[in-house]
Design a protein around this motif. Sequence first.
Motif, PDB file in Angstrom:
ATOM      1  N   VAL A 272       4.428  20.692 -11.661  1.00 12.28           N
ATOM      2  CA  VAL A 272       5.691  21.339 -11.321  1.00 12.28           C
ATOM      3  C   VAL A 272       5.608  22.045  -9.976  1.00 12.28           C
ATOM      4  O   VAL A 272       4.698  22.854  -9.736  1.00 12.28           O
ATOM      5  CB  VAL A 272       6.097  22.360 -12.405  1.00 12.28           C
ATOM      6  N   VAL A 273       6.553  21.737  -9.115  1.00 12.60           N
ATOM      7  CA  VAL A 273       6.738  22.464  -7.861  1.00 12.60           C
ATOM      8  C   VAL A 273       7.976  23.333  -8.024  1.00 12.60           C
ATOM      9  O   VAL A 273       9.067  22.817  -8.298  1.00 12.60           O
ATOM     10  CB  VAL A 273       6.920  21.498  -6.670  1.00 12.60           C
ATOM     11  N   ALA A 274       7.808  24.642  -7.901  1.00 10.55           N
ATOM     12  CA  ALA A 274       8.930  25.569  -8.064  1.00 10.55           C
ATOM     13  C   ALA A 274       9.484  25.954  -6.698  1.00 10.55           C
ATOM     14  O   ALA A 274       8.727  26.332  -5.796  1.00 10.55           O
ATOM     15  CB  ALA A 274       8.484  26.808  -8.821  1.00 10.55           C
ATOM     16  N   VAL A 275      10.804  25.834  -6.566  1.00 11.68           N
ATOM     17  CA  VAL A 275      11.456  26.107  -5.283  1.00 11.68           C
ATOM     18  C   VAL A 275      12.541  27.156  -5.491  1.00 11.68           C
ATOM     19  O   VAL A 275      13.496  26.929  -6.240  1.00 11.68           O
ATOM     20  CB  VAL A 275      12.096  24.813  -4.711  1.00 11.68           C
ATOM     21  N   ASP A 276      12.396  28.295  -4.829  1.00  6.14           N
ATOM     22  CA  ASP A 276      13.416  29.344  -4.932  1.00  6.14           C
ATOM     23  C   ASP A 276      14.462  29.137  -3.834  1.00  6.14           C
ATOM     24  O   ASP A 276      14.248  29.499  -2.683  1.00  6.14           O
ATOM     25  CB  ASP A 276      12.786  30.726  -4.814  1.00  6.14           C
ATOM     26  N   SER A 277      15.573  28.534  -4.218  1.00  2.00           N
ATOM     27  CA  SER A 277      16.657  28.269  -3.259  1.00  2.00           C
ATOM     28  C   SER A 277      17.905  29.064  -3.619  1.00  2.00           C
ATOM     29  O   SER A 277      19.020  28.649  -3.305  1.00  2.00           O
ATOM     30  CB  SER A 277      16.979  26.771  -3.235  1.00  2.00           C
ATOM     31  N   SER A 278      17.720  30.180  -4.282  1.00  3.62           N
ATOM     32  CA  SER A 278      18.861  30.947  -4.772  1.00  3.62           C
ATOM     33  C   SER A 278      19.802  31.369  -3.644  1.00  3.62           C
ATOM     34  O   SER A 278      21.028  31.239  -3.770  1.00  3.62           O
ATOM     35  CB  SER A 278      18.387  32.171  -5.549  1.00  3.62           C
ATOM     36  N   GLU A 279      19.260  31.861  -2.546  1.00  2.00           N
ATOM     37  CA  GLU A 279      20.119  32.295  -1.431  1.00  2.00           C
ATOM     38  C   GLU A 279      20.870  31.118  -0.830  1.00  2.00           C
ATOM     39  O   GLU A 279      22.034  31.228  -0.454  1.00  2.00           O
ATOM     40  CB  GLU A 279      19.285  33.003  -0.374  1.00  2.00           C
ATOM     41  N   ARG A 280      20.198  29.979  -0.756  1.00  6.36           N
ATOM     42  CA  ARG A 280      20.797  28.766  -0.198  1.00  6.36           C
ATOM     43  C   ARG A 280      22.009  28.340  -1.025  1.00  6.36           C
ATOM     44  O   ARG A 280      23.074  28.031  -0.483  1.00  6.36           O
ATOM     45  CB  ARG A 280      19.742  27.670  -0.167  1.00  6.36           C
ATOM     46  N   PHE A 281      21.873  28.332  -2.363  1.00  8.20           N
ATOM     47  CA  PHE A 281      22.975  27.923  -3.237  1.00  8.20           C
ATOM     48  C   PHE A 281      24.110  28.944  -3.212  1.00  8.20           C
ATOM     49  O   PHE A 281      25.298  28.573  -3.131  1.00  8.20           O
ATOM     50  CB  PHE A 281      22.469  27.745  -4.670  1.00  8.20           C
ATOM     51  N   LEU A 282      23.770  30.219  -3.301  1.00  5.58           N
ATOM     52  CA  LEU A 282      24.803  31.246  -3.361  1.00  5.58           C
ATOM     53  C   LEU A 282      25.615  31.288  -2.059  1.00  5.58           C
ATOM     54  O   LEU A 282      26.824  31.551  -2.091  1.00  5.58           O
ATOM     55  CB  LEU A 282      24.178  32.612  -3.646  1.00  5.58           C
ATOM     56  N   SER A 283      24.964  31.001  -0.947  1.00  4.23           N
ATOM     57  CA  SER A 283      25.709  30.992   0.319  1.00  4.23           C
ATOM     58  C   SER A 283      26.697  29.821   0.353  1.00  4.23           C
ATOM     59  O   SER A 283      27.802  29.934   0.867  1.00  4.23           O
ATOM     60  CB  SER A 283      24.750  30.899   1.512  1.00  4.23           C
ATOM     61  N   LYS A 284      26.313  28.691  -0.231  1.00  5.29           N
ATOM     62  CA  LYS A 284      27.205  27.529  -0.294  1.00  5.29           C
ATOM     63  C   LYS A 284      28.372  27.771  -1.257  1.00  5.29           C
ATOM     64  O   LYS A 284      29.459  27.218  -1.091  1.00  5.29           O
ATOM     65  CB  LYS A 284      26.427  26.292  -0.743  1.00  5.29           C
ATOM     66  N   LEU A 285      28.126  28.596  -2.280  1.00  9.78           N
ATOM     67  CA  LEU A 285      29.157  28.868  -3.286  1.00  9.78           C
ATOM     68  C   LEU A 285      30.095  30.010  -2.882  1.00  9.78           C
ATOM     69  O   LEU A 285      31.094  30.252  -3.554  1.00  9.78           O
ATOM     70  CB  LEU A 285      28.502  29.216  -4.628  1.00  9.78           C
ATOM     71  N   ALA A 286      29.765  30.696  -1.809  1.00 10.34           N
ATOM     72  CA  ALA A 286      30.580  31.831  -1.374  1.00 10.34           C
ATOM     73  C   ALA A 286      32.025  31.405  -1.126  1.00 10.34           C
ATOM     74  O   ALA A 286      32.296  30.443  -0.409  1.00 10.34           O
ATOM     75  CB  ALA A 286      29.992  32.451  -0.103  1.00 10.34           C
ATOM     76  N   GLY A 287      32.942  32.089  -1.776  1.00 13.90           N
ATOM     77  CA  GLY A 287      34.359  31.819  -1.586  1.00 13.90           C
ATOM     78  C   GLY A 287      34.888  30.649  -2.396  1.00 13.90           C
ATOM     79  O   GLY A 287      36.095  30.386  -2.389  1.00 13.90           O
ATOM     80  N   VAL A 288      34.021  29.918  -3.113  1.00 16.38           N
ATOM     81  CA  VAL A 288      34.446  28.756  -3.902  1.00 16.38           C
ATOM     82  C   VAL A 288      34.888  29.217  -5.285  1.00 16.38           C
ATOM     83  O   VAL A 288      34.126  29.867  -5.998  1.00 16.38           O
ATOM     84  CB  VAL A 288      33.306  27.725  -4.031  1.00 16.38           C
ATOM     85  N   THR A 289      36.103  28.881  -5.668  1.00 14.33           N
ATOM     86  CA  THR A 289      36.610  29.267  -6.990  1.00 14.33           C
ATOM     87  C   THR A 289      37.018  28.070  -7.848  1.00 14.33           C
ATOM     88  O   THR A 289      37.109  28.190  -9.064  1.00 14.33           O
ATOM     89  CB  THR A 289      37.829  30.201  -6.848  1.00 14.33           C
ATOM     90  N   ASP A 290      37.260  26.922  -7.228  1.00 13.66           N
ATOM     91  CA  ASP A 290      37.674  25.741  -7.978  1.00 13.66           C
ATOM     92  C   ASP A 290      36.487  25.165  -8.762  1.00 13.66           C
ATOM     93  O   ASP A 290      35.431  24.901  -8.175  1.00 13.66           O
ATOM     94  CB  ASP A 290      38.212  24.679  -7.019  1.00 13.66           C
ATOM     95  N   PRO A 291      36.632  24.961 -10.084  1.00 18.83           N
ATOM     96  CA  PRO A 291      35.521  24.488 -10.905  1.00 18.83           C
ATOM     97  C   PRO A 291      34.929  23.158 -10.442  1.00 18.83           C
ATOM     98  O   PRO A 291      33.705  22.994 -10.405  1.00 18.83           O
ATOM     99  CB  PRO A 291      36.141  24.345 -12.301  1.00 18.83           C
ATOM    100  N   GLU A 292      35.784  22.203 -10.092  1.00 19.28           N
ATOM    101  CA  GLU A 292      35.288  20.905  -9.661  1.00 19.28           C
ATOM    102  C   GLU A 292      34.501  21.031  -8.356  1.00 19.28           C
ATOM    103  O   GLU A 292      33.481  20.380  -8.167  1.00 19.28           O
ATOM    104  CB  GLU A 292      36.446  19.929  -9.477  1.00 19.28           C
ATOM    105  N   LYS A 293      34.981  21.894  -7.453  1.00 18.03           N
ATOM    106  CA  LYS A 293      34.278  22.064  -6.189  1.00 18.03           C
ATOM    107  C   LYS A 293      32.927  22.731  -6.414  1.00 18.03           C
ATOM    108  O   LYS A 293      31.934  22.396  -5.765  1.00 18.03           O
ATOM    109  CB  LYS A 293      35.127  22.885  -5.210  1.00 18.03           C
ATOM    110  N   LYS A 294      32.878  23.698  -7.341  1.00 20.09           N
ATOM    111  CA  LYS A 294      31.591  24.328  -7.671  1.00 20.09           C
ATOM    112  C   LYS A 294      30.567  23.274  -8.092  1.00 20.09           C
ATOM    113  O   LYS A 294      29.423  23.256  -7.639  1.00 20.09           O
ATOM    114  CB  LYS A 294      31.766  25.329  -8.823  1.00 20.09           C
TER     115      LYS A 294
END
Length: 519
Positions: A272-294
């Motif tokens: 297993v290679v563990a990758v912490d990309s939490s900031e990367r994902f949250l920045s992409k999700l910023a301002g997104v509210t539509d479920p399909e787009k999420k």
Amino acid sequence: MDTSTIVILDFGSQYTQLIARRIREFNVFSVVLPCTASLDKIKALSPKGIILSGGPCSVYDADAPAADPAVLAMGAPVLGICYGLQFITHHLGGKVVSAAAREYGHAEVNVVAETPLFTGLPATLNVWMSHGDHAQTLPEGFRLTAETSNAVAGIEDVSRSIYAVQFHPEVAHTREGMELLKNFVIGICGAKADWTPEHFIQSTVERVRAQVGNGHAICGLSGGVDSSVAAVLVAKAIGDRLTCIFVNNGVLRKDEFAKVQTTMREQLGLNVVAVDSSERFLSKLAGVTDPEKKRKVIGNEFIAVFDDEAKKIFDAEKSSGEEVAWLVQGTLYPDVIESSSVHGPSHTIKSHHNVGGLPEDMKLKLIEPLRDLFKDEVRRIGRDLGMPDEIIERQPFPGPGLAVRILGEVTAERVAMLQEADQIVVDEIKKAGLYRKVWQSFAVLLPVKSVGVMGDQRTYANTCAVRAVESEDGMTADWAPLPYEVLRTISSRIVSEVRGINRVVYDITSKPPGTIEWE
């Protein structure tokens, strides 16, 4: 294929996958094809029998879904269900008309003739009906085998081995439905009960080994049962040429990133290679509210991370001369069905991040060893692989994680709030001994604030919904009647322990009309 196969042609029924699942309960392999599948494609499967599903249309409509009528003359026994009966009637010279008295729900069917399809069944059947048309005139060579007070309920032409019923034997509401299906699959078709977990494991391992060759693969590991079983299966096939990548997408459950790494390495022996990309994902999700787009944002970002990690693995193994070319996913049959209308004129319900959310220009080729399985079948496979119950019995968790349980914008603050509430729900469900008895239990953070009173002071804070459902395969579900004391404790703990939430509600919506997840 060296196993007995029953082909199900889908005319758009919401129950089609249930037919497939029922047949597999006899340890007989079933495959669903669109009703438009070519005769050659059907023949290539050497089916022991063919089932024509129900559907929402009328056979006499100009745009009614239709199979090649030649499928009725292939020689394999045929069973028509609901629309399937009407299709047989219409295309073999009978007449189907709009019913004067439509039948929806429970109904009594009287068996009026001895037939192999009804062998061992009572003379009066309690069944589930859902039709607005009926067979007014039977085709030449057919006879009536069952009826209600309003309509034809069963027909057959034994010389051509064609049988049909107007009701739905695949649903639980039809009491003797399983016996009827068994009469067709085992009795009439002569199918052998040779599709077992052992056979599936062996054939899948052989197929993956041939598919990957000398290449390398990476697996998108979530820690849930689906991706874990997929990883163990592929590791069994290609050994250390599989690298599992566990990504922290910022919307995991509380402490999940650390717990999954320990479980996968120590209990399953996976690389297993563990990758912490939490900031990367949250920045992409910023301002997104539509479920399909999420879902699509998360699907695209997952693949981007996998591409990056695959390149690192290849660069570190240049001496091997092989590029990482494969991506393993734990996609299941319900994911595929809900994401696209691949099997007939049914409606897309929602895109799953690992199916409908994948980018078109994806560099990695997919291996989805569980794509044709239901959740209970995956658990059976996991047990036969010797995997621990701690993993096998885990409740399903959506690939997009808490992002689809946070209605509205996903932020680090809202994720932290939901993580705490969700952990309380899981803790109390486990304490009550209910964790394995319900299909899923979780918390949802709503974009709704309300006035409350805490410590004699006015509050204006968030609302949390608690969701618990009972289901067999996730395709349909009923809300779980949790004991009041459990609900009381969950509510009290969330309001007291989770800062920012002052109201808890319980979701009592079944699927359909709702879905299990809120987004």
